[in-house]
Design a protein around this motif. Structure first.
Motif, PDB file in Angstrom:
ATOM      1  N   ILE A  11       4.130  11.290   6.928  1.00  0.00           N
ATOM      2  CA  ILE A  11       5.148  10.266   7.136  1.00  0.00           C
ATOM      3  C   ILE A  11       6.550  10.870   7.121  1.00  0.00           C
ATOM      4  O   ILE A  11       7.474  10.327   7.717  1.00  0.00           O
ATOM      5  N   ASN A  34      -5.052   2.062  -2.588  1.00  0.00           N
ATOM      6  CA  ASN A  34      -5.968   2.797  -3.474  1.00  0.00           C
ATOM      7  C   ASN A  34      -5.656   4.262  -3.266  1.00  0.00           C
ATOM      8  O   ASN A  34      -6.256   4.921  -2.427  1.00  0.00           O
ATOM      9  N   GLU A  35      -4.698   4.763  -4.047  1.00  0.00           N
ATOM     10  CA  GLU A  35      -4.001   5.967  -3.628  1.00  0.00           C
ATOM     11  C   GLU A  35      -4.548   7.260  -4.189  1.00  0.00           C
ATOM     12  O   GLU A  35      -3.859   8.278  -4.180  1.00  0.00           O
ATOM     13  N   LYS A  36      -5.796   7.253  -4.642  1.00  0.00           N
ATOM     14  CA  LYS A  36      -6.390   8.519  -5.054  1.00  0.00           C
ATOM     15  C   LYS A  36      -6.446   9.436  -3.837  1.00  0.00           C
ATOM     16  O   LYS A  36      -6.659   8.985  -2.707  1.00  0.00           O
ATOM     17  N   LEU A  37      -6.259  10.716  -4.074  1.00  0.00           N
ATOM     18  CA  LEU A  37      -6.316  11.692  -3.001  1.00  0.00           C
ATOM     19  C   LEU A  37      -7.752  12.168  -2.796  1.00  0.00           C
ATOM     20  O   LEU A  37      -8.454  12.485  -3.748  1.00  0.00           O
ATOM     21  N   GLN A  67       2.061  12.658  -5.024  1.00  0.00           N
ATOM     22  CA  GLN A  67       1.600  12.904  -6.381  1.00  0.00           C
ATOM     23  C   GLN A  67       2.109  14.266  -6.844  1.00  0.00           C
ATOM     24  O   GLN A  67       2.067  15.237  -6.089  1.00  0.00           O
ATOM     25  N   PHE A  99     -11.547  13.663  -7.351  1.00  0.00           N
ATOM     26  CA  PHE A  99     -10.903  12.570  -8.064  1.00  0.00           C
ATOM     27  C   PHE A  99     -11.787  12.097  -9.211  1.00  0.00           C
ATOM     28  O   PHE A  99     -13.012  12.004  -9.059  1.00  0.00           O
ATOM     29  N   ASP A 137      -9.113   2.598 -11.801  1.00  0.00           N
ATOM     30  CA  ASP A 137     -10.175   2.936 -10.847  1.00  0.00           C
ATOM     31  C   ASP A 137     -10.967   4.100 -11.427  1.00  0.00           C
ATOM     32  O   ASP A 137     -10.493   5.225 -11.425  1.00  0.00           O
ATOM     33  N   GLU A 167      -2.667   8.128   5.077  1.00  0.00           N
ATOM     34  CA  GLU A 167      -1.554   9.059   4.964  1.00  0.00           C
ATOM     35  C   GLU A 167      -2.146  10.432   4.689  1.00  0.00           C
ATOM     36  O   GLU A 167      -3.037  10.565   3.854  1.00  0.00           O
ATOM     37  N   ALA A 182      -4.856   9.886   1.634  1.00  0.00           N
ATOM     38  CA  ALA A 182      -4.746   8.746   0.717  1.00  0.00           C
ATOM     39  C   ALA A 182      -4.561   7.485   1.536  1.00  0.00           C
ATOM     40  O   ALA A 182      -4.105   7.524   2.682  1.00  0.00           O
ATOM     41  N   VAL A 183      -4.923   6.382   0.933  1.00  0.00           N
ATOM     42  CA  VAL A 183      -4.853   5.088   1.598  1.00  0.00           C
ATOM     43  C   VAL A 183      -3.976   4.164   0.777  1.00  0.00           C
ATOM     44  O   VAL A 183      -4.149   4.085  -0.444  1.00  0.00           O
ATOM     45  N   PHE A 184      -3.072   3.467   1.397  1.00  0.00           N
ATOM     46  CA  PHE A 184      -2.212   2.559   0.667  1.00  0.00           C
ATOM     47  C   PHE A 184      -3.041   1.471   0.003  1.00  0.00           C
ATOM     48  O   PHE A 184      -3.906   0.864   0.613  1.00  0.00           O
ATOM     49  N   TYR A 244      -7.962   6.782 -11.941  1.00  0.00           N
ATOM     50  CA  TYR A 244      -6.607   6.456 -11.488  1.00  0.00           C
ATOM     51  C   TYR A 244      -6.119   5.231 -12.249  1.00  0.00           C
ATOM     52  O   TYR A 244      -6.820   4.212 -12.285  1.00  0.00           O
ATOM     53  N   TYR A 251      -7.917  14.613 -11.866  1.00  0.00           N
ATOM     54  CA  TYR A 251      -8.781  15.286 -10.912  1.00  0.00           C
ATOM     55  C   TYR A 251      -9.449  16.458 -11.624  1.00  0.00           C
ATOM     56  O   TYR A 251      -8.992  16.921 -12.658  1.00  0.00           O
ATOM     57  N   ARG A 290       3.964  16.088   4.183  1.00  0.00           N
ATOM     58  CA  ARG A 290       3.132  14.918   4.407  1.00  0.00           C
ATOM     59  C   ARG A 290       3.496  14.322   5.754  1.00  0.00           C
ATOM     60  O   ARG A 290       4.614  14.505   6.254  1.00  0.00           O
ATOM     61  N   ALA A 337       4.865   0.810   0.456  1.00  0.00           N
ATOM     62  CA  ALA A 337       4.295   0.556   1.774  1.00  0.00           C
ATOM     63  C   ALA A 337       3.363   1.662   2.216  1.00  0.00           C
ATOM     64  O   ALA A 337       2.618   1.508   3.169  1.00  0.00           O
ATOM     65  N   THR A 338       3.396   2.756   1.502  1.00  0.00           N
ATOM     66  CA  THR A 338       2.578   3.910   1.861  1.00  0.00           C
ATOM     67  C   THR A 338       2.326   4.710   0.591  1.00  0.00           C
ATOM     68  O   THR A 338       3.121   4.625  -0.351  1.00  0.00           O
ATOM     69  N   PRO A 339       1.233   5.451   0.537  1.00  0.00           N
ATOM     70  CA  PRO A 339       0.957   6.218  -0.686  1.00  0.00           C
ATOM     71  C   PRO A 339       2.108   7.153  -1.042  1.00  0.00           C
ATOM     72  O   PRO A 339       2.659   7.822  -0.178  1.00  0.00           O
ATOM     73  N   GLU A 340       2.442   7.208  -2.321  1.00  0.00           N
ATOM     74  CA  GLU A 340       3.513   8.069  -2.787  1.00  0.00           C
ATOM     75  C   GLU A 340       2.989   9.481  -3.040  1.00  0.00           C
ATOM     76  O   GLU A 340       1.803   9.695  -3.278  1.00  0.00           O
ATOM     77  N   TYR A 392      -3.158   9.982 -12.381  1.00  0.00           N
ATOM     78  CA  TYR A 392      -4.453  10.367 -11.811  1.00  0.00           C
ATOM     79  C   TYR A 392      -5.021  11.558 -12.582  1.00  0.00           C
ATOM     80  O   TYR A 392      -4.285  12.438 -13.009  1.00  0.00           O
ATOM     81  N   PHE A 452      -1.669  14.602   3.794  1.00  0.00           N
ATOM     82  CA  PHE A 452      -0.841  15.532   3.036  1.00  0.00           C
ATOM     83  C   PHE A 452      -1.383  16.951   3.173  1.00  0.00           C
ATOM     84  O   PHE A 452      -2.586  17.141   3.344  1.00  0.00           O
TER      85      PHE A 452
END
Lengths: 116, 109
Positions: free
Chosen positions: B51, B94-97, A105, A45, A56, B32, B90-92, A48, A35, B49, A100-103, A33, B34
């Protein structure tokens, strides 16, 4: 291991010149990414990359901005015909691919760009 | 579109007092959330975060879906907590913050 690295750490350029900013992500991270951190706009942003998918680019502020990622690793952000409003800190981040969920960064130290 | 709001640009708290940094978000799905922190002359780093549901450096944050908030709290502030704090979403898939504008926290000795 080593974190995200960026170069140069500082760049001063004249209005109208082109600049290239480099990012080396954490080894094995498939997502990268860019920013921008500026006083007036906060953290925005830009672009990506995820694996081999089309990037993106929805955050790029104008067509003067472009980025590429070669070999799924190093990325270069290019700003053509720089303007004074491009002055900011440009941050790169990388992450694993979310299953399953955003990792999380992980951010680099940034490149501070000053356009005179 | 996603949006994150941090209403306080600056917050000063005495050492030992409780801290609460506010964060509200708008997103129709399940995001999600953070909290990232940037200490002086250091890079932006994850604090915690949603989760993970962990307490990091004494900080906790609870996601309140009814109020669409993710406020950051610490019962007893320490001088080393002085930093810039950013709430992000962020959204699963499209994970841009998407970041809030940040809150600069200063702990008064």
């Amino acid at each position: 291991g080593a974190g995200v690295s960026q170069s140069p750490s500082n760049k001063v350029t004249e209005k109208g010149k082109d600049v290239e900013l480099r990012c080396d992500p954490i080894s094995g991270h498939t997502a990268l990414y860019w920013y921008r951190q500026s006083l007036g706009q906060g953290l925005e942003f830009l672009i990506y990359f995820q694996g081999n998918s089309a990037p993106d680019k929805s955050g790029l502020p104008s067509d003067r901005f472009s980025a590429e990622r070669t070999g799924g690793s190093v990325s270069t952000l290019t700003i053509q015909r720089t303007q004074q409003e491009d002055s900011a800190v440009y941050l790169c981040a990388s992450s694993l691919m979310g299953l399953a969920t955003p990792e999380t960064q992980y951010f680099g130290p940034g490149t501070r760009l000053l356009v005179l | 579109a996603q949006r994150v709001t941090q209403p306080e640009k600056l917050l000063s708290v005495f050492k030992g007092a409780p801290v609460e940094l506010k964060c509200n978000y708008s997103y129709s799905g399940s995001p999600e959330l953070f909290w990232y922190v940037q200490y002086s002359r250091q890079r932006l780093q994850l604090l915690l975060r949603h989760i993970s549901r962990e307490s990091i450096k004494g900080f906790t944050a609870d996601l309140n879906k009814g109020e669409t908030s993710f406020h950051l709290k610490k019962p007893f502030a320490q001088e080393e907590d002085s930093a810039m704090y950013y709430c992000a979403l962020a959204v699963f898939g499209n994970e841009k913050l998407t970041f809030g504008t940040g809150t600069r926290l200063t702990i008064i000795p």
